[in-house]
Design a protein around this motif. Sequence first.
Motif: not given
Ligand SMILES: *[C@@H]1O[C@H](CO)[C@@H](O)[C@H](O)[C@H]1NC(C)=O
Length: 379
Positions: A317, A346, A348, A375, A378
């Motif tokens: 990220h 992932n 971002t 982040i 999650d």
């Molecule tokens: C990627 O990371 C972002 C930030 O944590 C999150 O919002 C998003 O859902 C993630 N996407 C995937 C495909 O995991």
Amino acid sequence: MYHFKKPLIGLIISILTYLIIFFESEEEKFLKLPIDIRLRKLNYPIQRHHIITDDNFNITIFRLGKKGSYQFNQGKPVVFVPQFLNCIDSYVLNEEHLSPALVLANYGLDVWLMSTRGGDYSPNNEKGSNFSFHEYGFYDLSKTFEYVYLFNPQNISAIGHSQGGNTILVGLAEKRLKNTHKMIIYGGGIYGKHAQGLFPLLINSPLVEILSYFTDKINIGPSRFLFYLTKHFHYLSRLFFHYVIDTLESDMNISNLYHFAKRSPQPTTIQNILHYKQMFVSGVFKRYDYGPTINLQKYGQLEPPQYNLNQIEESIHLIYGTHDVLARQPDAQKFYQELKKTQAKNVTISEYASMGHISFILDKRASFLKEIISIIEDD
Ligand SMILES: *[C@@H]1O[C@H](CO)[C@@H](O)[C@H](O)[C@H]1NC(C)=O
Ligand SMILES: *[C@@H]1O[C@H](CO)[C@@H](O)[C@H](O)[C@H]1NC(C)=O
Ligand SMILES: *[C@@H]1O[C@H](CO)[C@@H](O)[C@H](O)[C@H]1NC(C)=O
Ligand SMILES: *[C@@H]1O[C@H](CO)[C@@H](O)[C@H](O)[C@H]1NC(C)=O
Ligand SMILES: *[C@@H]1O[C@H](CO)[C@@H](O)[C@H](O)[C@H]1NC(C)=O
């Protein structure tokens, strides 16, 4: 009367000299303290640990808990990685509710701060200065991850500001980091083509090469001069920063800049600066270039090998500030596009319109910390 005045003037000058050179206010003494002693005075639980890396360097890392608590947090572990000048203190020197490491600890994450070889907390002076951010990532960070896992067996996140990001990327590209969770890099990246201000001028000049004839380490050290300058001459400091790190538009709180002057700059090696320069000038993220002869011995080839970003499988990220003079938008975007082509889980990128480079340390609002927590939380 005249005879009386002279010694009086002498006395006044002596007192002033004493005040300027020797007198230290309570605040200065406090800011000079090592990170653990200082934070303990602010009622944070903090422990100092020593780890020995695979190449035998003795590295100090700190574990930090929630203010007022008697134990460490059981939340997800996160490791803060120092930037260029090795100053791990930069993550705790803003106001308490805005300092990244303090905010995450108070939120409940299990916060660790890694110092790197050569800095004040992990000097290893007897081992010389033949290392750069490569060794920080390859040895120091990988051992830190192993060690943290022993205390808290959950996957570990890393946060690196500026060069701290390169340290993390080395660890990832070389497949050295085990039990990884989220990798967060702010004000960093591997490209510097669009960097502005004094830094590209200096790095493109032969200055570092000239210095390397005289020394293998740069150790300017914190100074009273820097302290007074940053404490009392805000506009001047701000103007200087405008040409080096953050344009005048960024939201850093310049009145707190002097907090650093008692801990920074910390020592760094010429090899670290040269490695940075090689990356900066070539635009290629590769290992340190020792010159053909030593490259052949060390790498089995004349040119240093590139770091293989394709090896990266973790989530990365990127966060950057619009008013960053060094890590600028086009370079950050280019790096983001490149990472997206790798196997990284992932990737971002977010841009903060009010931020620059140092504002990640001294921001007035630090709203990016909300994003960082989300982040990490999650899954
Ligand atoms: C990627 O990371 C972002 C930030 O944590 C999150 O919002 C998003 O859902 C993630 N996407 C995937 C495909 O995991
Ligand atoms: C590492 O350094 C610390 C002091 O910074 C010292 O207390 C410790 O004994 C050292 N560890 C080893 C194995 O040398
Ligand atoms: C560091 O590198 C220099 C030049 O490459 C070499 O002469 C020296 O022996 C090295 N020192 C250590 C401790 O490896
Ligand atoms: C840690 O990450 C690995 C690889 O991504 C995953 O298989 C494992 O389930 C994770 N462990 C925990 C405790 O989340
Ligand atoms: C800047 O920091 C000072 C001292 O910590 C604080 O009093 C002031 O409110 C801050 N300014 C802003 C705009 O946040």
